[in-house]
Design a protein around this motif. Structure first.
Motif, mmCIF file in Angstrom:
data_model
loop_
_atom_site.group_PDB
_atom_site.id
_atom_site.type_symbol
_atom_site.label_atom_id
_atom_site.label_comp_id
_atom_site.label_asym_id
_atom_site.label_seq_id
_atom_site.Cartn_x
_atom_site.Cartn_y
_atom_site.Cartn_z
ATOM 1 N N VAL A 54 0.832 -1.199 0.000
ATOM 2 C CA VAL A 54 0.000 0.000 0.000
ATOM 3 C C VAL A 54 0.868 1.252 0.000
ATOM 4 C CG1 VAL A 54 -1.593 1.342 1.441
ATOM 5 C CG2 VAL A 54 -2.044 -1.073 0.998
ATOM 6 N N VAL A 55 1.911 1.268 0.840
ATOM 7 C CA VAL A 55 2.838 2.399 0.870
ATOM 8 C C VAL A 55 3.908 2.170 -0.185
ATOM 9 C CG1 VAL A 55 4.486 3.707 2.245
ATOM 10 C CG2 VAL A 55 2.408 2.799 3.318
ATOM 11 N N PRO A 56 4.029 3.052 -1.160
ATOM 12 C CA PRO A 56 5.017 2.849 -2.220
ATOM 13 C C PRO A 56 6.438 2.826 -1.658
ATOM 14 C CG PRO A 56 3.414 4.519 -2.850
ATOM 15 C CD PRO A 56 3.198 4.244 -1.399
ATOM 16 N N PRO A 57 7.327 2.078 -2.294
ATOM 17 C CA PRO A 57 8.726 2.047 -1.843
ATOM 18 C C PRO A 57 9.329 3.445 -1.803
ATOM 19 C CG PRO A 57 8.318 0.343 -3.491
ATOM 20 C CD PRO A 57 7.082 1.204 -3.446
ATOM 21 N N GLY A 58 10.079 3.708 -0.740
ATOM 22 C CA GLY A 58 10.767 4.980 -0.614
ATOM 23 C C GLY A 58 9.928 6.119 -0.097
ATOM 24 N N PHE A 270 1.490 13.680 4.138
ATOM 25 C CA PHE A 270 0.440 13.234 5.057
ATOM 26 C C PHE A 270 1.062 12.842 6.390
ATOM 27 C CE2 PHE A 270 -1.234 12.495 0.863
ATOM 28 C CZ PHE A 270 -2.567 12.845 0.958
ATOM 29 N N HIS A 271 0.314 13.075 7.465
ATOM 30 C CA HIS A 271 0.662 12.509 8.756
ATOM 31 C C HIS A 271 -0.226 11.305 9.005
ATOM 32 C CE1 HIS A 271 2.942 15.939 11.004
ATOM 33 N NE2 HIS A 271 3.552 15.527 9.900
ATOM 34 N N VAL A 272 0.425 10.181 9.244
ATOM 35 C CA VAL A 272 -0.274 8.928 9.495
ATOM 36 C C VAL A 272 -0.223 8.668 10.993
ATOM 37 C CG1 VAL A 272 -0.330 6.453 9.004
ATOM 38 C CG2 VAL A 272 0.404 8.069 7.223
ATOM 39 N N LYS A 273 -1.290 9.001 11.676
ATOM 40 C CA LYS A 273 -1.408 8.690 13.095
ATOM 41 C C LYS A 273 -2.761 8.035 13.313
ATOM 42 C CE LYS A 273 -0.816 12.912 14.597
ATOM 43 N NZ LYS A 273 -0.845 14.235 15.289
ATOM 44 N N ARG A 299 -7.333 1.442 3.174
ATOM 45 C CA ARG A 299 -8.297 2.117 2.297
ATOM 46 C C ARG A 299 -7.831 3.518 1.930
ATOM 47 N NH1 ARG A 299 -12.213 5.663 4.264
ATOM 48 N NH2 ARG A 299 -13.871 6.201 2.786
ATOM 49 N N PHE A 300 -7.394 4.276 2.922
ATOM 50 C CA PHE A 300 -7.047 5.676 2.682
ATOM 51 C C PHE A 300 -5.842 5.797 1.754
ATOM 52 C CE2 PHE A 300 -5.585 9.912 3.263
ATOM 53 C CZ PHE A 300 -6.650 10.660 3.725
ATOM 54 N N ILE A 301 -4.744 5.127 2.100
ATOM 55 C CA ILE A 301 -3.525 5.275 1.304
ATOM 56 C C ILE A 301 -3.720 4.682 -0.084
ATOM 57 C CG2 ILE A 301 -1.072 4.717 1.179
ATOM 58 C CD1 ILE A 301 -1.022 4.679 4.242
ATOM 59 N N SER A 302 -4.417 3.546 -0.173
ATOM 60 C CA SER A 302 -4.655 2.941 -1.482
ATOM 61 C C SER A 302 -5.417 3.885 -2.403
ATOM 62 C CB SER A 302 -5.433 1.629 -1.337
ATOM 63 O OG SER A 302 -4.663 0.646 -0.695
ATOM 64 N N ALA A 303 -6.442 4.550 -1.863
ATOM 65 C CA ALA A 303 -7.236 5.465 -2.678
ATOM 66 C C ALA A 303 -6.385 6.614 -3.199
ATOM 67 C CB ALA A 303 -8.422 5.995 -1.876
ATOM 68 N N VAL A 304 -5.510 7.154 -2.353
ATOM 69 C CA VAL A 304 -4.675 8.276 -2.770
ATOM 70 C C VAL A 304 -3.647 7.827 -3.803
ATOM 71 C CG1 VAL A 304 -3.012 10.005 -1.998
ATOM 72 C CG2 VAL A 304 -5.016 9.486 -0.591
ATOM 73 N N SER A 334 5.991 1.388 11.512
ATOM 74 C CA SER A 334 6.643 1.022 10.259
ATOM 75 C C SER A 334 6.285 -0.407 9.856
ATOM 76 C CB SER A 334 8.161 1.155 10.401
ATOM 77 O OG SER A 334 8.818 0.686 9.242
ATOM 78 N N ALA A 335 6.331 -1.325 10.807
ATOM 79 C CA ALA A 335 6.012 -2.723 10.504
ATOM 80 C C ALA A 335 4.582 -2.858 9.996
ATOM 81 C CB ALA A 335 6.229 -3.588 11.744
ATOM 82 N N HIS A 336 3.653 -2.156 10.635
ATOM 83 C CA HIS A 336 2.248 -2.239 10.223
ATOM 84 C C HIS A 336 2.051 -1.706 8.810
ATOM 85 C CE1 HIS A 336 -2.118 -2.128 10.408
ATOM 86 N NE2 HIS A 336 -2.058 -0.863 10.013
ATOM 87 N N LEU A 337 2.599 -0.548 8.539
ATOM 88 C CA LEU A 337 2.370 0.059 7.221
ATOM 89 C C LEU A 337 3.088 -0.698 6.118
ATOM 90 C CD1 LEU A 337 2.548 3.800 8.284
ATOM 91 C CD2 LEU A 337 0.518 2.553 7.531
ATOM 92 N N HIS A 338 4.269 -1.230 6.397
ATOM 93 C CA HIS A 338 4.959 -2.028 5.388
ATOM 94 C C HIS A 338 4.215 -3.332 5.086
ATOM 95 C CE1 HIS A 338 8.899 0.256 5.965
ATOM 96 N NE2 HIS A 338 8.734 0.211 4.667
ATOM 97 N N ALA A 339 3.473 -3.826 6.060
ATOM 98 C CA ALA A 339 2.749 -5.089 5.869
ATOM 99 C C ALA A 339 1.460 -4.932 5.071
ATOM 100 C CB ALA A 339 2.439 -5.722 7.227
ATOM 101 N N LEU A 340 0.925 -3.728 4.982
ATOM 102 C CA LEU A 340 -0.340 -3.531 4.282
ATOM 103 C C LEU A 340 -0.189 -3.798 2.784
ATOM 104 C CD1 LEU A 340 -1.791 -0.274 5.902
ATOM 105 C CD2 LEU A 340 -2.435 -2.640 6.372
ATOM 106 N N ARG A 341 -1.133 -4.537 2.241
ATOM 107 C CA ARG A 341 -1.139 -4.862 0.816
ATOM 108 C C ARG A 341 -2.492 -4.496 0.209
ATOM 109 N NH1 ARG A 341 3.335 -5.152 1.931
ATOM 110 N NH2 ARG A 341 4.946 -6.694 1.410
ATOM 111 N N GLU A 342 -2.456 -4.053 -1.032
ATOM 112 C CA GLU A 342 -3.700 -3.751 -1.729
ATOM 113 C C GLU A 342 -4.444 -5.043 -2.022
ATOM 114 O OE1 GLU A 342 -2.943 -1.313 -5.101
ATOM 115 O OE2 GLU A 342 -2.454 0.449 -3.885
ATOM 116 N N LYS A 343 -5.762 -4.994 -1.900
ATOM 117 C CA LYS A 343 -6.576 -6.187 -2.019
ATOM 118 C C LYS A 343 -6.843 -6.609 -3.449
ATOM 119 C CE LYS A 343 -9.095 -5.445 2.295
ATOM 120 N NZ LYS A 343 -10.426 -5.220 2.910
ATOM 121 N N ASP A 344 -6.870 -5.634 -4.370
ATOM 122 C CA ASP A 344 -7.356 -5.941 -5.704
ATOM 123 C C ASP A 344 -6.300 -5.765 -6.780
ATOM 124 O OD1 ASP A 344 -7.139 -3.245 -5.430
ATOM 125 O OD2 ASP A 344 -9.150 -2.759 -6.144
ATOM 126 N N CYS A 345 -5.044 -5.936 -6.442
ATOM 127 C CA CYS A 345 -3.984 -5.829 -7.444
ATOM 128 C C CYS A 345 -3.728 -7.187 -8.085
ATOM 129 C CB CYS A 345 -2.694 -5.320 -6.818
ATOM 130 S SG CYS A 345 -2.800 -3.597 -6.312
#
Length: 345
Positions: A54-58, A270-273, A299-304, A334-345
């Motif tokens: 979900v979070v692009p590399p870098g 964006f601030h992710v809290k 949902r939020f990051i994927s949409a953006v 960091s671990a949580h956000l790196h683990a998120l994957r888009e559902k419909d790719c």
């Protein structure tokens, strides 16, 4: 807000700008609706999926305000070493000194970040301090603020202070918008983008025109080529909780994500809290580590990132105002956000 409210003659020019730049309310465009899916974030939607990250590399960073205790006691070097281990790519400054940990020059700070693989993406600086002509703020020391940002190689320089300098009227916010345009022009001349970071109150209503949301005035009155927004997602949802009704009780719903999807190019940062939903709390949420709350970041990051150029144009900074353990917060988030994957790719 407190104080006596009064109705004033509508401002035709402001109404035209609000309409042209996207006054947001109940209605939403078909494209936004397709991207959004459900209208409210829920914990049940936090599945990790099997698609691309979900979070692009870098693009994962952290606002160093969250680690201010460690910076002041240990210094930047040990903090940056930890962030490198946790997989962060970027940092956003909240001041350039180490407090009690000792002095450091801007050149040393820039080199230290680079040596730990961290890109300094932005910085928060005060907007104004009318009691101190020499204050390190945009209003009092614009040239120095931009000189320092340039020395650090920043591409964004902004403020976490809301446009309250002249009060909470439409005209007061117009005056602030004029100043923001000036700062934005000066930053642009140096190859940087000026931005403003929101809290919940920016989504409240003007005291002289209670049908006008102040955030809409800011968007309408600032030049989109000069003034950008850093959406603090937690505070935006707190604003949604607090200000989806006017003081007379009439509905005024809005969705923070719709603001972004309407003008994605205006939101580079964006601030992710995160927050646990609590309808008994003033803000509707209680702040927690990212991944422990109810804001649906998949949902939020994927949409953006599905907007045109979205995986390249946006930067995501984790933050917690008062973490119990700031290193633990940084690592878990960091671990949580790196683990998120888009559902419909």
């Amino acid at each position: 807000m407190t104080g006596t409210r009064r109705h004033s003659t509508p401002d035709p020019e402001l109404s035209r700008k609000l309409s042209r730049r996207g006054m947001l309310g109940v209605a939403a465009g078909a494209t936004a609706a397709a991207l959004l899916g459900a209208t409210a974030p829920t914990a049940a939607a936090h599945g990790k999926g099997h698609g691309r990250p979900v979070v692009p590399p870098g693009r994962l960073g952290i606002q160093l305000y969250s680690l201010r205790d460690k910076v002041s006691t240990l210094g930047f070097a040990p903090v940056f070493a930890e962030l490198e281990k946790y997989g962060y790519d970027e940092i956003e400054y909240a001041g350039y000194t180490q407090g009690s940990a000792g002095a450091i020059t801007l050149a040393q700070l820039r080199r230290l970040a680079r040596d730990h693989g961290l890109k300094a993406i932005g910085s928060h600086v005060g907007y104004y301090d009318d009691g101190n002509p020499g204050a390190y703020t945009f209003a009092q020391n614009l040239t120095k603020v931009l000189d320092d940002a340039e020395a650090l190689g920043l591409k964004h320089i902004g403020t976490a202070s809301g446009p309250w300098r002249y009060g909470s009227t439409v005209d007061g916010w117009k005056r602030c918008a004029e100043e923001f345009n000036e700062y934005g022009a000066a930053a642009k001349a140096r190859g940087m983008k000026f931005y403003q970071h929101n809290h919940a109150e920016e989504f409240s209503f003007a005291t002289d025109r209670p049908n006008v949301r102040l955030y809409d005035v800011l968007l309408a009155e600032t030049d989109p080529d000069l003034v950008y927004l850093e959406m603090d997602i937690y505070w935006a949802y707190a604003g949604q909780f607090r200000f989806s009704k006017r003081e007379d009780g009439t509905p005024a719903p809005f969705d923070p994500l719709r603001y972004v999807l309407k003008q994605p190019d205006r939101y580079p940062l964006f601030h992710v809290k995160d927050g646990e939903r609590d309808d008994t709390a003033r803000d509707g949420y209680r702040m927690v580590d990212v991944g422990d709350g109810d804001i649906d970041y998949q949902r939020f990051i994927s949409a953006v990132t599905r907007t045109h150029g979205g995986r390249l144009d946006h930067h995501w900074q984790t933050e917690h105002d008062t973490p119990t353990d700031s290193f633990s917060f940084a690592r878990k988030s960091s671990a949580h956000l790196h683990a998120l994957r888009e559902k419909d790719c």
